[in-house]
Design a protein around this motif. Sequence first.
Motif, PDB file in Angstrom:
ATOM      1  N   VAL A 449       0.877  -0.911   0.052  1.00 18.46           N
ATOM      2  CA  VAL A 449       0.146   0.088  -0.013  1.00 18.46           C
ATOM      3  C   VAL A 449       1.194   1.339  -0.096  1.00 18.46           C
ATOM      4  N   ILE A 450       0.541   1.802  -0.746  1.00 19.18           N
ATOM      5  CA  ILE A 450       1.553   3.277  -1.474  1.00 19.18           C
ATOM      6  C   ILE A 450       0.758   4.191  -1.907  1.00 19.18           C
ATOM      7  N   MET A 451       1.061   5.343  -0.501  1.00 21.68           N
ATOM      8  CA  MET A 451      -0.035   6.463   0.012  1.00 21.68           C
ATOM      9  C   MET A 451       0.961   7.706  -1.093  1.00 21.68           C
ATOM     10  N   ALA A 452       0.273   8.225  -2.130  1.00 18.87           N
ATOM     11  CA  ALA A 452       0.388   9.572  -3.219  1.00 18.87           C
ATOM     12  C   ALA A 452      -0.253  10.627  -2.736  1.00 18.87           C
ATOM     13  N   THR A 453       0.273  11.808  -2.277  1.00 17.89           N
ATOM     14  CA  THR A 453      -0.411  12.693  -1.819  1.00 17.89           C
ATOM     15  C   THR A 453       0.020  14.276  -2.156  1.00 17.89           C
ATOM     16  N   GLY A 454      -0.652  15.240  -2.635  1.00 20.15           N
ATOM     17  CA  GLY A 454      -0.201  16.627  -2.625  1.00 20.15           C
ATOM     18  C   GLY A 454       0.212  17.274  -1.532  1.00 20.15           C
ATOM     19  N   ASP A 455      -0.253  16.831   0.090  1.00 17.36           N
ATOM     20  CA  ASP A 455       0.304  17.305   1.505  1.00 17.36           C
ATOM     21  C   ASP A 455       0.680  16.805   1.518  1.00 17.36           C
ATOM     22  N   ALA A 456       1.740  18.112   2.725  1.00 22.18           N
ATOM     23  CA  ALA A 456       3.000  18.556   3.366  1.00 22.18           C
ATOM     24  C   ALA A 456       2.963  16.405   4.219  1.00 22.18           C
ATOM     25  N   GLU A 457       4.605  16.746   4.076  1.00 22.23           N
ATOM     26  CA  GLU A 457       5.171  15.732   4.359  1.00 22.23           C
ATOM     27  C   GLU A 457       4.660  15.369   5.996  1.00 22.23           C
ATOM     28  N   ALA A 458       4.964  16.199   6.906  1.00 16.64           N
ATOM     29  CA  ALA A 458       4.549  15.518   8.170  1.00 16.64           C
ATOM     30  C   ALA A 458       2.938  15.451   8.066  1.00 16.64           C
ATOM     31  N   VAL A 459       2.337  15.881   8.007  1.00 11.98           N
ATOM     32  CA  VAL A 459       0.780  15.124   7.819  1.00 11.98           C
ATOM     33  C   VAL A 459       0.651  13.763   6.862  1.00 11.98           C
ATOM     34  N   ALA A 460       1.509  13.782   5.843  1.00  9.76           N
ATOM     35  CA  ALA A 460       1.254  12.333   5.909  1.00  9.76           C
ATOM     36  C   ALA A 460       1.787  11.158   5.870  1.00  9.76           C
ATOM     37  N   ARG A 461       2.364  11.990   6.579  1.00 11.34           N
ATOM     38  CA  ARG A 461       3.655  10.661   7.418  1.00 11.34           C
ATOM     39  C   ARG A 461       2.857  10.952   8.816  1.00 11.34           C
ATOM     40  N   THR A 462       2.535  11.158   9.742  1.00 13.78           N
ATOM     41  CA  THR A 462       2.086  11.611  10.498  1.00 13.78           C
ATOM     42  C   THR A 462       0.421  10.131  10.437  1.00 13.78           C
ATOM     43  N   ILE A 463      -0.010  10.364   8.955  1.00 17.27           N
ATOM     44  CA  ILE A 463      -1.614   9.148   9.199  1.00 17.27           C
ATOM     45  C   ILE A 463      -1.103   8.016   8.338  1.00 17.27           C
ATOM     46  N   ALA A 464       0.401   8.057   7.483  1.00 16.20           N
ATOM     47  CA  ALA A 464       1.273   6.571   7.336  1.00 16.20           C
ATOM     48  C   ALA A 464       1.087   5.804   8.373  1.00 16.20           C
ATOM     49  N   ALA A 465       2.026   6.705   9.402  1.00 16.20           N
ATOM     50  CA  ALA A 465       2.182   5.228  10.567  1.00 16.20           C
ATOM     51  C   ALA A 465       1.200   4.891  11.125  1.00 16.20           C
ATOM     52  N   GLU A 466       0.178   5.787  11.529  1.00 15.32           N
ATOM     53  CA  GLU A 466      -1.239   5.157  12.235  1.00 15.32           C
ATOM     54  C   GLU A 466      -1.278   4.211  11.360  1.00 15.32           C
ATOM     55  N   LEU A 467      -1.880   3.950  10.041  1.00 14.24           N
ATOM     56  CA  LEU A 467      -2.750   2.933   9.119  1.00 14.24           C
ATOM     57  C   LEU A 467      -1.323   2.053   8.872  1.00 14.24           C
ATOM     58  N   ASN A 468      -0.638   2.530   9.267  1.00  8.79           N
ATOM     59  CA  ASN A 468       0.995   1.125   8.777  1.00  8.79           C
ATOM     60  C   ASN A 468       1.477   1.226   6.976  1.00  8.79           C
ATOM     61  N   VAL A 469       1.221   2.037   6.063  1.00  9.03           N
ATOM     62  CA  VAL A 469       1.321   1.699   5.074  1.00  9.03           C
ATOM     63  C   VAL A 469       2.639   1.328   4.476  1.00  9.03           C
ATOM     64  N   ASP A 470       2.896   1.023   3.585  1.00  6.83           N
ATOM     65  CA  ASP A 470       4.235   0.782   2.929  1.00  6.83           C
ATOM     66  C   ASP A 470       5.317   2.164   2.461  1.00  6.83           C
ATOM     67  N   GLU A 471       4.851   2.776   1.676  1.00  6.11           N
ATOM     68  CA  GLU A 471       5.162   3.845   1.032  1.00  6.11           C
ATOM     69  C   GLU A 471       5.292   4.866   1.682  1.00  6.11           C
ATOM     70  N   VAL A 472       5.431   6.120   1.813  1.00  2.00           N
ATOM     71  CA  VAL A 472       4.513   7.592   1.445  1.00  2.00           C
ATOM     72  C   VAL A 472       5.040   8.221   0.481  1.00  2.00           C
ATOM     73  N   HIS A 473       4.386   8.833  -0.281  1.00  2.00           N
ATOM     74  CA  HIS A 473       5.176   9.570  -1.392  1.00  2.00           C
ATOM     75  C   HIS A 473       4.631  11.232  -0.707  1.00  2.00           C
ATOM     76  N   ALA A 474       4.868  12.487  -0.636  1.00  2.85           N
ATOM     77  CA  ALA A 474       3.793  13.872   0.241  1.00  2.85           C
ATOM     78  C   ALA A 474       4.477  14.873  -1.112  1.00  2.85           C
ATOM     79  N   GLY A 475       3.945  16.003  -1.137  1.00  3.47           N
ATOM     80  CA  GLY A 475       4.562  16.984  -1.965  1.00  3.47           C
ATOM     81  C   GLY A 475       3.975  16.936  -3.577  1.00  3.47           C
ATOM     82  N   LEU A 476       3.350  15.457  -3.517  1.00  2.00           N
ATOM     83  CA  LEU A 476       3.454  14.944  -4.870  1.00  2.00           C
ATOM     84  C   LEU A 476       2.074  16.011  -6.285  1.00  2.00           C
ATOM     85  N   LEU A 477       2.637  16.552  -7.133  1.00  2.00           N
ATOM     86  CA  LEU A 477       1.612  16.930  -8.682  1.00  2.00           C
ATOM     87  C   LEU A 477       1.450  16.334  -9.267  1.00  2.00           C
ATOM     88  N   PRO A 478       0.457  16.076  -9.325  1.00  2.00           N
ATOM     89  CA  PRO A 478      -0.459  15.055 -10.926  1.00  2.00           C
ATOM     90  C   PRO A 478       0.871  14.470 -11.272  1.00  2.00           C
TER      91      PRO A 478
END
Length: 624
Positions: A449-478
């Motif tokens: 499970v890979i999270m891809a979001t345009g949101d900030a790094e801190a927000v993305a990593r906090t949510i990713a840690a709670e959900l235990n996703v495998d990879e986090v990629h934040a601040g992404l454009l389309p």
Amino acid sequence: MTTIPRTWGVVAVSGLLIIGSFITPSGSLLSDLLMIAAAVVAGWPIAMSALHALRSRVVSIDLLVVVAAIGALFLQNWWESAAVTFLFALGKALERATMNRTRQALSDLVDAAPDVATVLRDGQPHTVETWELVPGDVVLVKNGEQVPVDGHIISGHGGVDESTMTGESVPAEKAPGDEVFAGTWLRSGILRVEAVRVGSDSTLARIIHRVEDAQDDKARTQTFLEKFSRWYTPGVMVAAGAVGLLTRDINLALTLLVIACPGALVIAIPVSIVAGIGRGARDGVLIKGGEYLETSARVDAVVVDKTGTLTHGRPELTDVDVLDPAYSADDVLELAARAETASEHPLAEAVIRGARARGLSIGQVHTARPVTGRGIVAQIDGHLVSVGSADLLDSVPDPTRLRHLNELGRTAMYVGVDGEPVGIIAVADTIRADAPAAVRALHEKGVRVIMATGDAEAVARTIAAELNVDEVHAGLLPEDKLALVRQLQERGHTVAMVGDGVNDTPALAQADIGVAMGAAGSPAAIDTADIALMADRLPRLPYALGLARRTVRTMRVTISIALATVALLLAGVLFGGVTMSLGMLVHEASVLLVIGIAMLLLRPTLPSDEPAASGASPRATVPA
């Protein structure tokens, strides 16, 4: 609709003739004539089918049976000819009945389409055919009636059964402003609905069209087997002819023709595809077709957009901290909410909702002024209340707690009274209650499970840690999400992409499987997504992948059974003991076995995806 009775009629007449032959004296002219008649009655439709295929330059399996049956008649093997044609006709009838049974999901959807509606014109109700409705009409829906259009509720409240649309068994409570769909049932209350989409434009019509196309769509395996059979059938005829010439045993050659019929092989793939897609449609999971079903079974990486998919997509109150012991948590929250009633900031509504959820009374503030980039200041009960940054306070509090909340990805604000800090409140986009279970289910299936979001790094990593996703990629454009999907594919992954279909469109198009969630409210998503999850429930994603894997596994099992049957029968013919009629009997038994295994896909297996109390994210709570 008349094909099935006619098919079964042929089987019944042929069977009665065979029984009549058995009860007459053996070897008599009447017994032989009855057996010949049975072969002709059962064999005639098969011969017509073979002739039709030949006109299309296709050497079909039916031709093998016809040649074998005619040859048996010339050899005066009346029973063999009758048995082969009767059993083949019986198998065809069972196949058609099974395909219609597996297509029942489509029939259920068609039956769900309402025929009439009550439309309000000049304030008076009129009963009209649904095809007469146009967008903008206001229809009246009473308790126990079907909703005839896609539209918005103007007035009224009620519980709407949307199981035909989303697979949800519990009626959804609807109120003014909510959306309803054609073909659903009002189980309580009365509604006035303004039509938005009618007739063929309705979501139900689009679903019916989608399932029709999907059930007729062929999987890659099926396409391969059809190409294989084009060469296989002529090859069998040539091989049987060669055996007959070499051994001068015409009966052996004819037996080989019957034995080599891959009947179970032909039915194995389509019946599995139709059953799998039909089961999914009943559970609110639309799969575009057989090819996408096979691809979904190979998915081992899922790229998920954060906002609106893993999270609710709107900020909620998460924390209330007290800094002054003279105030309680409720006092701090009430003051903040009252001040925010005068604010137009997007976060203000989250604070107000949080206060109302605690049952706090919020009055109107008449004197307030927003401070650009800092917050808001309001006069409340003779005190100056501020909500925002430390710049609004006279004394600077210890920033440790505020910094900690910000590091967790939450937007934290001071609440001050007359320039002194009394508390801290924080808001954030909260995790959906069903997201943890969905991520766990995907991991159990071996899917990254890979999270891809345009949101900030801190927000993305906090949510990713709670959900235990495998990879986090934040601040992404389309275009960054598109590049991420390509990278995963280059690493050998089969990728499914779940997004909102707007800014994620490039990545959705690039992914092996594009998934639309909550597609009941988006007709465009139904048309474009490879998999459309009608209900806005993330656990339907692992269910859809699991259904695809079960379907493909069923296809493999049934193909193995079909091939093993042909191999064993050929061995039996070559080593003696297997006759033409016995071979056809075993063939049809294998067809029934294949059908029975495929029909297991129709069993309800959708788990309850209602979030349990323990499944809610701790971020959705408001600690005192």
